[in-house]
Design an enzyme around this catalytic site. Structure first.
Site, PDB file in Angstrom:
ATOM      1  N   HIS A  94      26.288 -26.987  12.699  1.00 23.27           N
ATOM      2  CA  HIS A  94      26.764 -26.599  14.248  1.00 23.27           C
ATOM      3  C   HIS A  94      28.369 -27.351  14.489  1.00 23.27           C
ATOM      4  O   HIS A  94      28.674 -28.126  13.879  1.00 23.27           O
ATOM      5  CB  HIS A  94      25.660 -27.297  15.269  1.00 23.27           C
ATOM      6  CG  HIS A  94      25.701 -28.849  15.015  1.00 23.27           C
ATOM      7  ND1 HIS A  94      26.580 -29.654  15.676  1.00 23.27           N
ATOM      8  CD2 HIS A  94      25.043 -29.643  14.304  1.00 23.27           C
ATOM      9  CE1 HIS A  94      26.234 -30.982  15.321  1.00 23.27           C
ATOM     10  NE2 HIS A  94      25.252 -30.764  14.585  1.00 23.27           N
TER      11      HIS A  94
ATOM     12  N   ARG B 241      21.933 -27.877  19.832  1.00 18.95           N
ATOM     13  CA  ARG B 241      23.516 -27.889  19.365  1.00 18.95           C
ATOM     14  C   ARG B 241      23.412 -26.793  18.135  1.00 18.95           C
ATOM     15  O   ARG B 241      24.355 -26.044  17.791  1.00 18.95           O
ATOM     16  CB  ARG B 241      23.673 -29.074  18.718  1.00 18.95           C
ATOM     17  CG  ARG B 241      22.924 -29.839  17.867  1.00 18.95           C
ATOM     18  CD  ARG B 241      23.800 -31.455  17.790  1.00 18.95           C
ATOM     19  NE  ARG B 241      23.228 -32.248  16.703  1.00 18.95           N
ATOM     20  CZ  ARG B 241      22.038 -32.961  16.629  1.00 18.95           C
ATOM     21  NH1 ARG B 241      21.216 -32.924  17.746  1.00 18.95           N
ATOM     22  NH2 ARG B 241      21.737 -33.647  15.685  1.00 18.95           N
TER      23      ARG B 241
ATOM     24  N   GLU C 263      18.127 -31.847  12.127  1.00 17.29           N
ATOM     25  CA  GLU C 263      19.105 -32.935  11.150  1.00 17.29           C
ATOM     26  C   GLU C 263      18.135 -34.019  10.740  1.00 17.29           C
ATOM     27  O   GLU C 263      16.829 -34.138  11.116  1.00 17.29           O
ATOM     28  CB  GLU C 263      19.954 -33.559  12.383  1.00 17.29           C
ATOM     29  CG  GLU C 263      20.852 -34.719  11.643  1.00 17.29           C
ATOM     30  CD  GLU C 263      21.637 -34.309  10.346  1.00 17.29           C
ATOM     31  OE1 GLU C 263      21.043 -33.901   9.439  1.00 17.29           O
ATOM     32  OE2 GLU C 263      23.161 -34.316  10.460  1.00 17.29           O
TER      33      GLU C 263
ATOM     34  N   HIS D 254      22.430 -28.559  10.263  1.00 15.54           N
ATOM     35  CA  HIS D 254      23.164 -29.809  10.584  1.00 15.54           C
ATOM     36  C   HIS D 254      23.724 -30.360   9.167  1.00 15.54           C
ATOM     37  O   HIS D 254      23.326 -29.768   8.272  1.00 15.54           O
ATOM     38  CB  HIS D 254      22.191 -30.776  11.056  1.00 15.54           C
ATOM     39  CG  HIS D 254      21.326 -30.251  12.481  1.00 15.54           C
ATOM     40  ND1 HIS D 254      21.603 -30.444  13.561  1.00 15.54           N
ATOM     41  CD2 HIS D 254      20.342 -29.290  12.584  1.00 15.54           C
ATOM     42  CE1 HIS D 254      21.049 -30.093  14.497  1.00 15.54           C
ATOM     43  NE2 HIS D 254      20.383 -28.990  13.782  1.00 15.54           N
TER      44      HIS D 254
END
Ligand SMILES: O=C(O)[C@@H](COP(=O)(O)O)OP(=O)(O)O
Length: 260
Positions: free
Chosen positions: A11, A62, A89, A188
């Site tokens: 991202h 995100r 993540e 991520h």
């Protein structure tokens, strides 16, 4: 010639990337620069002629926001998108919210690098007294995961990220790629590293040196068995990309970054 082309994406810059804090499962939005990175990425992919059929994201804002911005720039907002916690993540456990520079000053740069980049080392687990524990585990998005709340991680090594990501890759994403769909995975830094490790057969030692900048598309060209035909390629201005990688690496240094 490649049978399939897969785009992996970390991202755009998030608010805590800017503050140099471990963000992990805390749901931060993109910074103003992160929005621009995602839009630039979308324009670049459009210029290269990519037409996506399917997008996968984590359940963190995100990565979803980045996917939206990329698709918007490409005029492909209609493309179906699926989100899973399995692309989240890495769970940074007790390190969540802490500043990397301060951690390097307190624990040494080597220890911070081990926590950030090694394959098998897990950070200390998050416990109920951690300031972000309740924000994470009371968040209703985690009620809808395919594992019960109590089985969700409290900290993860990169290996553990791969263990929870692999079933999703094998059962959901890989079959779509094999159908010939052009797939974007907006995820991520560490969930993407884990997937790259698997797809490219990167060794436990070599993965330590793989770092991904924010908002830069990574192209993998695959054969019919989903074996890579060459190393992954960062798309864009190579000099700027190398500088962005160094900036991410330097986040773990004991001295504040010059541009801070
Ligand atoms: O959790 C975080 O803070 C970063 C990764 O941190 P590092 O592994 O680079 O320290 O993840 P992302 O910004 O890709 O969601």
């Amino acid at each position: 010639m490649a049978k399939y082309r897969l785009i992996l994406l970390r991202h755009g810059e998030g608010a805590w990337n800017k503050e140099n804090r471990f963000c992990s499962w805390v749901d931060q939005k993109l910074s103003a620069d992160g929005v621009k990175e995602a839009q630039t990425c979308g324009r670049h992919l459009k210029m290269l002629g990519f037409e996506f059929d399917l997008v996968f994201t984590s359940i963190l804002s995100r990565s979803i926001q980045t996917a939206w911005l990329v698709l918007e720039e490409m005029g492909q907002e209609w493309v179906p998108t699926e989100s899973s916690w399995r692309l989240n993540e890495r769970h940074y456990g007790a390190l969540i919210g802490l500043n990397r520079t301060e951690m390097a000053l307190n624990h040494g740069e080597e220890q911070v690098k081990r926590w950030r980049r090694s394959y098998a080392v897990s950070p200390p687990p998050i416990t109920e007294v951690h300031p972000y524990y309740h924000e994470i585990y009371n968040d209703r998005r985690y009620k809808y995961c395919d594992v019960p709340l109590g089985k969700l991680p409290k900290s993860e090594s990169l290996k553990e990220v791969l263990d929870r990501l692999l079933p999703y890759w094998n059962e959901r994403i890989a079959p779509e790629v094999k159908k010939g769909k052009t797939v974007l995975i907006s995820a991520h830094g560490n969930s993407t590293r884990a997937l790259l490790k698997h797809l490219e057969g990167i060794s436990d030692e070599a993965i330590v040196n793989v770092t991904l900048p924010t908002g830069v598309p990574v192209l993998l060209e695959l054969d019919e068995s989903l074996q890579p035909l060459g190393p992954h390629q960062f798309l864009g201005d190579q000099e700027a990309i190398q500088a962005a990688i160094k900036k991410v690496e330097d986040q773990g240094k004991a001295k504040p970054m010059a541009e801070k």
